[in-house]
Design a protein around this motif. Structure first.
Motif, short mmCIF file in Angstrom:
data_model
loop_
_atom_site.label_atom_id
_atom_site.label_comp_id
_atom_site.label_asym_id
_atom_site.label_seq_id
_atom_site.Cartn_x
_atom_site.Cartn_y
_atom_site.Cartn_z
N GLY A 109 -14.77 -3.84 -0.20
CA GLY A 109 -14.85 -3.52 -1.23
C GLY A 109 -14.53 -4.40 -2.39
N ASN A 110 -13.55 -5.13 -2.13
CA ASN A 110 -13.18 -6.32 -3.10
C ASN A 110 -14.21 -7.26 -3.36
OD1 ASN A 110 -10.67 -5.25 -3.59
ND2 ASN A 110 -9.75 -6.63 -1.76
N ARG A 111 -15.05 -7.50 -2.35
CA ARG A 111 -16.34 -8.39 -2.26
C ARG A 111 -17.27 -7.65 -3.25
NH1 ARG A 111 -15.69 -9.50 3.89
NH2 ARG A 111 -14.25 -11.31 3.90
N LYS A 112 -17.37 -6.47 -3.11
CA LYS A 112 -18.45 -5.79 -3.79
C LYS A 112 -18.00 -5.65 -5.31
CE LYS A 112 -20.18 -2.46 -0.39
NZ LYS A 112 -20.52 -0.82 -0.17
N LEU A 113 -16.71 -5.63 -5.60
CA LEU A 113 -16.13 -5.76 -6.82
C LEU A 113 -16.50 -7.21 -7.35
CD1 LEU A 113 -15.03 -3.89 -8.93
CD2 LEU A 113 -12.78 -4.60 -8.24
N MET A 114 -16.16 -8.18 -6.76
CA MET A 114 -16.29 -9.73 -7.23
C MET A 114 -17.62 -9.92 -7.33
SD MET A 114 -13.56 -11.36 -4.38
CE MET A 114 -14.37 -12.98 -4.57
N ALA A 115 -18.75 -9.20 -6.54
CA ALA A 115 -20.08 -9.55 -6.90
C ALA A 115 -20.50 -9.20 -8.26
CB ALA A 115 -20.97 -8.99 -5.90
N LEU A 116 -19.60 -8.24 -8.92
CA LEU A 116 -20.15 -7.73 -10.26
C LEU A 116 -19.61 -8.80 -11.31
CD1 LEU A 116 -19.34 -4.18 -9.89
CD2 LEU A 116 -21.55 -4.95 -10.13
N GLN A 117 -18.92 -9.92 -10.94
CA GLN A 117 -18.37 -10.72 -11.90
C GLN A 117 -19.61 -11.76 -12.45
OE1 GLN A 117 -15.61 -13.16 -9.54
NE2 GLN A 117 -14.08 -11.51 -9.69
N SER A 118 -20.83 -11.76 -12.01
CA SER A 118 -21.83 -12.32 -12.37
C SER A 118 -22.95 -11.54 -13.05
CB SER A 118 -22.62 -13.23 -11.18
OG SER A 118 -22.95 -12.35 -10.25
N ASP A 119 -22.56 -10.27 -13.14
CA ASP A 119 -23.59 -9.22 -13.67
C ASP A 119 -23.50 -9.43 -15.17
OD1 ASP A 119 -24.88 -7.01 -14.77
OD2 ASP A 119 -24.40 -5.97 -12.98
N SER A 168 -12.66 4.53 -19.06
CA SER A 168 -12.24 3.78 -17.88
C SER A 168 -12.68 2.51 -17.63
CB SER A 168 -12.85 4.66 -16.52
OG SER A 168 -12.52 4.31 -15.21
N PRO A 169 -13.92 2.22 -18.03
CA PRO A 169 -14.35 0.74 -17.69
C PRO A 169 -13.50 -0.24 -18.38
CG PRO A 169 -16.25 1.96 -18.42
CD PRO A 169 -14.94 2.87 -18.64
N LEU A 170 -12.42 -0.12 -19.39
CA LEU A 170 -11.66 -1.43 -19.94
C LEU A 170 -10.77 -1.83 -18.51
CD1 LEU A 170 -10.92 -2.62 -22.49
CD2 LEU A 170 -9.04 -1.14 -22.43
N MET A 171 -10.09 -0.86 -18.02
CA MET A 171 -9.09 -1.15 -16.91
C MET A 171 -10.06 -1.60 -15.59
SD MET A 171 -6.63 1.02 -14.86
CE MET A 171 -5.85 1.71 -16.21
N SER A 172 -11.36 -0.98 -15.54
CA SER A 172 -11.89 -1.40 -14.24
C SER A 172 -12.81 -3.16 -14.46
CB SER A 172 -13.14 -0.58 -14.24
OG SER A 172 -12.95 0.86 -13.90
N TYR A 173 -12.97 -3.34 -15.66
CA TYR A 173 -13.34 -4.69 -16.08
C TYR A 173 -12.63 -5.51 -15.99
CZ TYR A 173 -16.45 -8.30 -18.53
OH TYR A 173 -17.04 -9.29 -18.74
N HIS A 174 -11.31 -5.36 -16.24
CA HIS A 174 -10.11 -6.42 -16.00
C HIS A 174 -9.95 -6.34 -14.71
CE1 HIS A 174 -5.86 -7.00 -15.51
NE2 HIS A 174 -5.90 -8.07 -16.33
N ARG A 175 -9.82 -5.52 -13.71
CA ARG A 175 -9.62 -5.52 -12.52
C ARG A 175 -10.87 -6.61 -11.67
NH1 ARG A 175 -7.61 -3.03 -7.69
NH2 ARG A 175 -5.95 -2.17 -8.90
N MET A 176 -11.87 -6.07 -12.05
CA MET A 176 -12.99 -6.85 -11.64
C MET A 176 -12.94 -8.36 -11.86
SD MET A 176 -16.22 -8.39 -12.65
CE MET A 176 -17.08 -7.34 -13.92
N LEU A 177 -12.83 -8.66 -13.19
CA LEU A 177 -12.80 -9.91 -13.56
C LEU A 177 -11.61 -10.89 -12.76
CD1 LEU A 177 -13.36 -10.20 -17.45
CD2 LEU A 177 -14.97 -10.83 -15.33
N GLN A 178 -10.51 -10.26 -12.49
CA GLN A 178 -9.29 -10.81 -12.00
C GLN A 178 -9.30 -10.82 -10.41
OE1 GLN A 178 -7.44 -12.75 -13.74
NE2 GLN A 178 -8.66 -12.17 -15.62
N MET A 179 -10.17 -10.04 -9.74
CA MET A 179 -10.17 -10.12 -8.53
C MET A 179 -10.58 -11.20 -7.81
SD MET A 179 -9.50 -8.06 -5.85
CE MET A 179 -9.20 -6.52 -6.58
#
Length: 288
Positions: free
Chosen positions: A60-70, A95-106
């Motif tokens: 799950g965390n890897r899927k989220l991290m993969a979005l860092q290059s989107d 919702s995306p404001l919090m989600s985006y922060h989590r994704m960038l920092q994961m």
């Protein structure tokens, strides 16, 4: 999403239209409860009624991290969508404001259970399980916030990236004005005002549309990014605070004891703290 499509989703995801899949431990929703026209609407939108995924901590965390290059995702696009959500014209944008922060920092990390809580001390992940991603996305269209979890952030950002690719979400002048009024209300709060007291004042003012949960999600999102400071931790868009630190912070606050609904970091705000204008300008300056 237009009103007819959203109405079809509300009909699809009614509690009495679900069946429990005991093998996978997840609820499934029946398309045959919808009219032919309603099913066509969802098909045209590209909506899958039950998109199931097996989500584990590491994957799950890897899927989220993969979005860092989107490249479809950016602070500008996410911030604009958030303001449109606060203003009521695009609830899906909250919702995306919090989600985006989590994704960038994961970052890659092992599951290590927190001392006092049954979750990963770093990211808060509870357990590997099947998730109905479609249902999560439906609740996001209602204005709910899911960015506090890896699964929620993943379901959130994978859809919002597609929406932003088709059409940028540009907040209208009325949206920006409502957002500005919300910020001014927080910044001019009485010094001893608590989060609960502010929520009551916000509700009575009828400034924002949506439910109490929608308003709470807006305030929690602003607190997670550090726009709203708190008494326990210093938070900014450019840093990650482990879930264990956040949860331990709640143990020092009176307004979280005996309450399951008031959480850090919004729980740690107080009127005297006002608004961190430097972070506000960093995130939303181009719109304000």
């Amino acid at each position: 999403m237009d009103k007819k499509t959203l109405a079809a989703l509300k009909k699809l995801y009614r509690y009495d239209n679900s069946g429990y899949d005991a093998e996978r431990g997840v609820s499934l929703y029946r398309l045959d409860s919808l009219s032919l026209e309603e099913r066509r609407l969802l098909m045209q939108y590209g909506w899958e009624a039950n998109e199931l995924e097996w989500i584990t901590h590491d994957e799950g965390n890897r899927k989220l991290m993969a979005l860092q290059s989107d490249e479809r995702l950016s602070w500008s696009g996410i911030a604009g969508a958030f303001i449109a959500g606060v203003g009521g014209s695009f609830p899906r944008g909250i919702s995306p404001l919090m989600s985006y922060h989590r994704m960038l920092q994961m970052k890659e990390h092992e599951y290590v259970q927190a001392k006092r809580f049954i979750c990963c001390k770093t990211c808060g992940f509870h357990k590997d399980q099947w998730e109905n991603i479609s249902y999560i996305r439906y609740t996001l269209h209602l204005g709910n916030v899911y960015g506090s979890s890896t699964t929620g952030a993943y379901a959130d950002l994978t859809e919002i990236a597609e929406l932003l690719e088709h059409s940028p979400i540009v907040p209208a002048a009325a949206n920006i004005e409502l957002f500005r009024q919300l910020i001014e209300s927080l910044d001019s709060a009485p010094p001893d005002e608590t989060p609960g007291q502010f929520e009551k004042r916000l509700t009575s003012s009828r400034l924002l549309k949506g439910t109490a949960g929608t308003r709470r999600g807006i305030l929690q999102s602003l607190a997670v990014l550090g726009v709203l400071p708190n008494q326990i931790l210093t938070l900014t868009p450019g840093q990650w605070t482990n879930t264990e630190e956040m949860l331990n912070g709640e143990l020092h606050l009176n307004n979280t004891r005996g309450r399951s609904d008031m959480e850090m970091p919004w729980a740690g705000w107080q009127g005297k703290l006002g608004v961190n204008n430097a972070v506000l300008d960093q995130l939303f300056g181009e719109f304000l």
